[in-house]
Design a protein around this motif. Structure first.
Motif, short mmCIF file in Angstrom:
data_model
loop_
_atom_site.label_atom_id
_atom_site.label_comp_id
_atom_site.label_asym_id
_atom_site.label_seq_id
_atom_site.Cartn_x
_atom_site.Cartn_y
_atom_site.Cartn_z
N ILE A 139 34.85 31.52 37.67
CA ILE A 139 35.43 32.78 37.19
C ILE A 139 36.61 33.12 38.09
CG2 ILE A 139 35.02 35.24 36.77
CD1 ILE A 139 33.48 33.37 34.86
N ILE A 140 37.70 33.59 37.49
CA ILE A 140 38.88 34.00 38.24
C ILE A 140 39.29 35.39 37.77
CG2 ILE A 140 40.49 32.87 36.64
CD1 ILE A 140 42.25 32.23 39.11
N HIS A 141 39.69 36.23 38.71
CA HIS A 141 40.17 37.56 38.37
C HIS A 141 41.61 37.44 37.87
CE1 HIS A 141 36.80 39.90 39.95
NE2 HIS A 141 36.70 38.92 40.85
N ALA A 142 41.98 38.27 36.91
CA ALA A 142 43.32 38.22 36.32
C ALA A 142 44.41 38.34 37.37
CB ALA A 142 43.47 39.31 35.26
N LYS A 143 44.21 39.18 38.38
CA LYS A 143 45.25 39.38 39.40
C LYS A 143 45.47 38.14 40.27
CE LYS A 143 42.10 41.30 42.67
NZ LYS A 143 41.57 42.12 43.55
N ASP A 144 44.52 37.19 40.23
CA ASP A 144 44.64 35.96 41.02
C ASP A 144 45.24 34.79 40.23
OD1 ASP A 144 43.53 37.22 43.25
OD2 ASP A 144 41.50 36.79 42.57
N LEU A 145 45.58 35.03 38.96
CA LEU A 145 46.15 33.95 38.14
C LEU A 145 47.51 33.53 38.66
CD1 LEU A 145 45.32 35.09 34.50
CD2 LEU A 145 44.33 33.16 35.74
N TYR A 151 40.24 32.49 27.12
CA TYR A 151 40.40 33.92 26.84
C TYR A 151 40.34 34.11 25.32
CZ TYR A 151 42.53 38.58 26.75
OH TYR A 151 42.78 39.92 26.55
N LYS A 152 39.43 34.93 24.87
CA LYS A 152 39.21 35.18 23.44
C LYS A 152 39.01 33.86 22.69
CE LYS A 152 41.84 39.49 23.24
NZ LYS A 152 43.00 40.19 22.67
N ASN A 153 38.19 33.00 23.25
CA ASN A 153 37.87 31.68 22.69
C ASN A 153 39.07 30.76 22.53
OD1 ASN A 153 35.08 32.16 22.51
ND2 ASN A 153 35.39 33.28 20.59
N GLU A 213 37.22 32.92 32.57
CA GLU A 213 36.61 31.62 32.86
C GLU A 213 37.72 30.58 33.01
OE1 GLU A 213 33.65 28.39 30.72
OE2 GLU A 213 33.84 30.39 29.86
N GLN A 214 37.72 29.87 34.13
CA GLN A 214 38.70 28.81 34.32
C GLN A 214 38.26 27.60 33.51
OE1 GLN A 214 39.03 28.59 38.76
NE2 GLN A 214 41.20 28.74 38.28
N ALA A 215 39.22 26.97 32.84
CA ALA A 215 38.93 25.79 32.03
C ALA A 215 39.24 24.54 32.85
CB ALA A 215 39.76 25.82 30.76
N PRO A 216 38.29 23.64 32.98
CA PRO A 216 38.52 22.42 33.76
C PRO A 216 39.36 21.41 32.96
CG PRO A 216 36.29 22.41 32.89
CD PRO A 216 36.91 23.73 32.49
N VAL A 217 40.66 21.60 32.98
CA VAL A 217 41.57 20.70 32.27
C VAL A 217 42.02 19.63 33.25
CG1 VAL A 217 43.83 20.53 31.14
CG2 VAL A 217 42.33 22.46 30.65
N SER A 218 41.89 18.38 32.84
CA SER A 218 42.30 17.28 33.72
C SER A 218 43.66 16.75 33.28
CB SER A 218 41.26 16.17 33.71
OG SER A 218 41.12 15.64 32.42
N LYS A 219 44.40 16.23 34.25
CA LYS A 219 45.71 15.63 33.98
C LYS A 219 45.58 14.13 34.22
CE LYS A 219 48.59 19.55 35.20
NZ LYS A 219 49.69 20.04 36.03
N VAL A 220 45.96 13.37 33.19
CA VAL A 220 45.92 11.92 33.28
C VAL A 220 47.35 11.41 33.21
CG1 VAL A 220 45.10 9.82 32.15
CG2 VAL A 220 43.66 11.87 32.15
N LYS A 221 47.77 10.66 34.22
CA LYS A 221 49.12 10.10 34.21
C LYS A 221 49.21 9.02 33.15
CE LYS A 221 51.12 11.34 38.52
NZ LYS A 221 51.73 12.50 38.01
N ALA A 222 50.25 9.11 32.31
CA ALA A 222 50.45 8.15 31.24
C ALA A 222 51.93 7.88 31.07
CB ALA A 222 49.84 8.68 29.94
#
Length: 189
Positions: A4-10, A18-20, A63-72
């Motif tokens: 979880i992250i607070h909006a002020k820390d984004l 956010y909103k699905n 809620e932080q989304a665990p998005v991964s970055k793949v080099k391509a």
């Protein structure tokens, strides 16, 4: 487990739910007033629809989304898909051209990008902030136009059109900002 992250820390580059919707923070601002909670405004990109909006997230816990970055590396385009090769596994990743409406203006053969994934869902392609590209066509300079900010139209090898300074010629390589598509400078290499 999601954090979880607070909006002020984004910060720029954070991915949140956010909103699905799965959102990437492009810009954020935090304005604090004396008598009330600070106001958090974020310019965000929906990673599924590619829509860019501004959200007011004051006081939200997200809620932080665990998005991964793949080099391509971009390999080629095939009909309605762009084909990228994962730099580690050498597997090919197909990406629909319709989801790359902006990005396709700056993608050239052999370009390295980050492919963003959420779990196993391929979301988008993240370009470098700046790319070097060749000018396919540039208008002739207007004689006598000595205004320091005089610009003329030019077209990149991808077909994207932009304004460049009068001294840029057809065939030159220039540096382009991929966020807004503007000329940054000459490539002097």
């Amino acid at each position: 487990m999601s954090q979880i992250i607070h909006a002020k820390d984004l910060r720029r580059g954070n991915t949140i739910i956010y909103k699905n919707n799965l959102l990437l923070v492009l810009e954020n601002s935090f304005n604090k007033t004396a008598m009330r909670e600070g106001i958090v405004k974020c310019k965000v990109k929906n990673l599924r629809t590619q829509a860019i909006t501004t959200e007011v997230l004051t006081g939200e816990k997200l809620e932080q989304a665990p998005v991964s970055k793949v080099k391509a590396t971009f390999s080629y385009s095939e009909g309605v898909n762009y084909i990228f090769m994962d730099n580690e596994t050498f597997e090919t990743v197909e990406f629909p051209v319709k989801k790359l409406e902006w990005e396709k203006n700056f993608i050239v053969d052999g370009m390295e990008v980050n492919v963003l994934k959420y779990n196993e869902e391929i979301l988008s392609v993240d370009l470098p902030d700046q790319v070097t590209m060749e000018i396919e066509f540039a208008e002739e300079a207007v004689q006598g136009n000595s205004v320091t900010t005089a610009l003329k139209k030019a077209r990149l090898s991808t077909g994207y059109e932009l304004d460049v300074p009068q001294f840029i010629k057809t065939g030159e390589k220039v540096i382009i900002n991929t966020t807004n598509g503007t000329y940054v400078g000459r490539d002097n290499k």
